[in-house]
Design an enzyme around this catalytic site. Structure first.
Site, PDB file in Angstrom:
ATOM      1  CG  ASP A  65      -3.542   4.758  -2.089  1.00 43.53           C
ATOM      2  OD1 ASP A  65      -2.759   3.850  -1.788  1.00 43.53           O
ATOM      3  OD2 ASP A  65      -4.542   5.038  -1.415  1.00 43.53           O
ATOM      4  CG  ASP A 113      -1.798   1.163   1.365  1.00 41.92           C
ATOM      5  OD1 ASP A 113      -1.994   1.870   0.361  1.00 41.92           O
ATOM      6  OD2 ASP A 113      -2.323   1.400   2.464  1.00 41.92           O
TER       7      ASP A 113
END
Length: 518
Positions: free
Chosen positions: A299, A112
């Site tokens: 992201d 992430d």
């Protein structure tokens, strides 16, 4: 990732928009390490279970992503580096198996770029049901474990993960990171993490947003000279018919996974991988919302593309996506639409219009919700919030929408009808907006300007298809998320699937090039 304040991880999850992956083991070579991706069909039960986790007050935060299921993939040999086989769950989320301790205890984690800590469930997690469905770290089984003991708490859109810090070796394939501080989670939001098949999260963001100021795993890879270059890159294979899901490469990038040269933009704020983004276009026409520039985040932990509600509503209107009808929005248009248009035509400063008609307070630069005035000691007087706050937001949206219509020589009636239709396209609280699967050919291209170059997304790239045949459902890849520090866009897997993404830690920049799908 959904964004909250710096220093906390405001992550959000969207049930219909997640792709979950899993991985096997990579093989190292010359400081370059690869993580391969594989695919898995959507499990309808996981969508239903995740819906049950949603509380009304969490709805806005859940607009960016949801967690789902994965299953382990096979080991894949690499040409020059570690290759870890992962699976692709509905083109929305990416996982890999790592080891923790000596000998390694295996955990499946999300890679992430929107957070910076590593956490996994702890064997001392006794009171969260979710922990019983996942692998748990047992410090007593590791010869390289070192006690830390400081408490830790990471905030997500669906609750918080809490526990304590520990230190041990971390392995990614044949890569071993020594003395990595991580979080042993002793409490997790039960339903959200219970239905998810990943165990934890490995953050690839900057130390600036690391809870406890812990040095992130990626920083330690660089500091311990484990990678050839201080660069990592993502390639997501969006071909749902293909078993290979893509690749994460630590220490470089693979030319066969992109076409042409990367367009690089500097990181503007260390924390998330944040950069300047220019205009947003629909069908080649400017929306005007980011004409003077917006901020964006690349992201890998967010499934969709999240952006300000104002522009997302317009995008969804243009592609025919149906969300929840907002009566407040339509009420603003009905009651104040003519007045707003009149003030715009009289060259009234747009930022002051909503305060002039009494729906917002003016803070010197823009209209703000009336409820903000009653913030005392961090708490809002509920009597001044609610309806007033919504009316202010919808008024500001109407101003932006009407500005874009003025240059098209529309009649007042045409403008008001168009704005009323946009109100009907506002995303639902879950962030989901459905489209007709048979209409993809007539949908417009949606484009983003980055580094002076236009990056196009075609309908087949921004629409997620669930199921096959007559039972297939199609979901808009755009969801609303209004960030106080914005306007801010979160370019998640929908965008990164179309564009190979390089995270250049050494030169503090992010690069995008057309992904080469196989």
């Amino acid at each position: 990732m959904a964004v909250s304040s710096m220093g906390t991880r405001g992550s959000a999850v969207t049930v219909l928009s997640i792709l979950l992956f899993s991985l096997a083991f990579p093989v190292s070579a010359d400081g370059v390490f690869r993580i391969g991706l594989k695919k898995r069909a959507l499990d309808q039960n996981s969508r239903l279970a995740a819906r049950l986790a949603v509380r009304e007050e969490e709805a806005a935060a859940l607009a960016a992503r949801k967690y789902g299921y994965f299953e382990p993939g096979p080991v894949g040999p690499g040409e020059e580096g570690n290759v870890v086989a992962l699976k692709n769950y509905m083109n929305a989320q990416y996982f890999a198996e790592i080891g923790l301790g000596s000998p390694p205890q295996n955990f499946t984690v999300i890679f992430d770029t929107g957070s910076s800590n590593l956490w996994v469930p702890s064997s001392k997690c006794y009171f969260s049901v979710a922990c019983y469905f996942h692998s748990k770290y047992k410090s007593s089984l590791s010869s390289t474990y070192q006690k830390n003991g400081r408490s830790a708490n990471i905030h997500y859109g669906t609750g918080s993960v809490s526990g304590f810090f520990s230190q041990d070796y971390v392995t990614v394939g044949e890569l071993t990171i020594k003395n990595q501080v991580f979080i042993e989670a002793t409490r997790e939001p039960s339903i959200t993490f219970m239905v998810a098949k990943f165990d934890g999260i490995l953050g690839l963001g900057f130390k600036e947003i690391s809870v406890g100021k812990v040095v992130p795993v990626w920083d330690n890879m660089v500091n311990q000279s484990l990678v050839k270059e201080s660069v990592f890159s993502f390639w997501f294979n969006r071909n749902t018919e293909d078993g290979e899901g893509g690749e994460i490469m630590f220490g470089g990038m693979d030319p066969k996974h992109y076409r042409g040269e990367h367009t690089y933009v500097p990181v503007t704020q260390k924390g998330y991988w944040q950069f300047d983004m220019g205009d947003v276009l629909i069908g080649g026409q400017t929306t005007g919302f980011c004409a003077e520039g917006c901020q964006a985040i690349a992201d890998s932990g967010t499934s969709l593309i999240a952006g300000p509600t104002t522009i997302i509503a317009e995008v969804n209107q243009k592609i025919g996506a149906a969300g929840i009808v907002s009566q407040q929005c339509k009420a603003v248009v009905s009651q104040y639409g003519e007045k707003i248009m009149e003030m715009l035509m009289e060259k009234e400063e747009p930022a002051k219009i909503c305060s002039r008609i009494g729906l917002c307070a003016f803070d010197g630069t823009r209209g703000v919700s009336m409820g903000i005035k009653s913030m005392v000691n961090g708490k809002r007087d509920r009597s001044t919030g609610g309806l007033g706050d919504g009316m202010c937001s919808y008024c500001e949206m109407a101003v932006v929408w009407m500005q874009s219509q003025l240059v098209q020589n529309q009649t007042l009636e045409q403008v008001l009808n168009y704005i009323s239709e946009l109100c009907e396209r506002l995303p639902s609280p879950m962030g989901e907006s459905a489209v007709d699967c048979n209409s993809l050919s007539s949908m417009p291209t949606v484009s983003f300007t980055i580094g002076g170059k236009i990056f196009d997304l075609k309908p087949e790239q921004y629409i997620l298809k669930v199921g096959d045949g007559s039972s297939a459902q199609c979901i808009s890849g755009f969801t609303a998320l209004d960030v106080p520090q914005g306007p801010l866009w979160i370019l998640g897997d929908v965008f990164m699937g179309a564009y190979h993404t390089v995270f250049d830690y050494g030169q503090q920049r992010v690069g995008f090039a057309e992904a080469a799908q196989i």
